[in-house]
Scaffold this active site. Structure first.
Site, short mmCIF file in Angstrom:
data_model
loop_
_atom_site.label_atom_id
_atom_site.label_comp_id
_atom_site.label_asym_id
_atom_site.label_seq_id
_atom_site.Cartn_x
_atom_site.Cartn_y
_atom_site.Cartn_z
N VAL A 67 2.12 -4.20 0.60
CA VAL A 67 0.83 -4.34 -0.07
C VAL A 67 0.47 -2.99 -0.68
CG1 VAL A 67 -0.03 -6.21 1.39
CG2 VAL A 67 -0.45 -3.83 2.05
N SER A 68 -0.54 -3.00 -1.55
CA SER A 68 -0.85 -1.79 -2.30
C SER A 68 -1.81 -0.83 -1.60
CB SER A 68 -1.44 -2.15 -3.67
OG SER A 68 -0.47 -2.75 -4.49
N SER A 69 -2.72 -1.35 -0.77
CA SER A 69 -3.77 -0.48 -0.23
C SER A 69 -4.16 -0.87 1.19
CB SER A 69 -5.00 -0.55 -1.14
OG SER A 69 -5.48 -1.88 -1.23
N ASP A 167 -3.61 -6.99 -6.86
CA ASP A 167 -2.63 -5.96 -6.56
C ASP A 167 -2.30 -5.13 -7.80
OD1 ASP A 167 -1.24 -4.93 -4.39
OD2 ASP A 167 0.64 -5.83 -5.04
#
Length: 208
Positions: A67-69, A167
């Site tokens: 995932v990005s964050s 995302d």
């Protein structure tokens, strides 16, 4: 079986002539190692990895999640659970590698570890939930490397990732933030105003 062999054995293993191996060396396609006496030695684990990693128990299955964050950690856990359940149902011995970082970042620790294992011939299967979980752009190149290394790629969901827009917005925002840090050093008010506007637009689109 020795990993380092002389040119004659290497040619026989690959089913080509010694002349062909020397031509490949001249073209930079296959670079041998050299002994202290300057004799060529070829690493069979690199040019013929299946001789060393042919068994299913030796070539592992890797499940990769990303995932990005930080605020997407719950989604990361869901990805891992889905991957673990799928691999377990197939009866595979597997390991899960997870990354938290932009899909445009090619230097994530988990991704580098995964690619190193693919190149070294230690992986026989790669499992991901969506193509974009691997990389936002460039996933096809990784798949091509997997094909060359005889690594099976299993994508559980071929459709669009449900978190795609959110995302992607986070990935773009990260790029803008990096450029902001660089351009702020120039103390250009014009640059600051421009980047602040772009960041606000990206944040607004992500919250819609």
């Amino acid at each position: 079986m020795d990993r380092l062999v002389a040119i004659g054995e290497a040619a026989q293993t690959l089913g080509v002539s010694i002349t062909t191996l020397r031509r490949w060396e001249a073209e930079g396609r296959l670079v041998p190692e050299h002994t202290a006496g300057n004799h060529r030695r070829y690493d069979l684990s690199k040019i013929k990895p299946e001789l060393f990693f042919a068994g299913t128990d030796e070539r592992r299955t890797i499940a990769y999640a990303r995932v990005s964050s930080d605020d997407q950690k719950a989604d990361l856990e869901r990805q891992k659970q889905v991957l673990e359940l799928y691999c377990a149902r197939q009866g595979w011995t597997f390991e899960v590698i997870a990354d938290l970082g932009s899909g445009m970042n090619y230097h994530k620790k988990g991704l580098k570890r995964l690619l190193d294992a693919v190149v070294d011939g230690r992986i026989g299967r790669l499992v991901i939930t969506h193509k974009d979980r691997l990389l936002r752009f460039g996933a096809e190149l990784v798949f091509a490397i997997c094909e060359a290394k005889q690594v099976e790629v299993v994508i559980l969901n071929q459709g669009e990732d449900t978190t795609f827009e959110e995302d992607l917005a986070k990935d773009v925002l990260e790029i803008v933030t990096v450029f902001s840090a660089r351009l702020y050093g120039s103390r250009s008010r014009k640059n600051q105003k421009l980047l602040d506007g772009v960041k606000k637009a990206v944040e607004d689109s992500a919250s819609c």
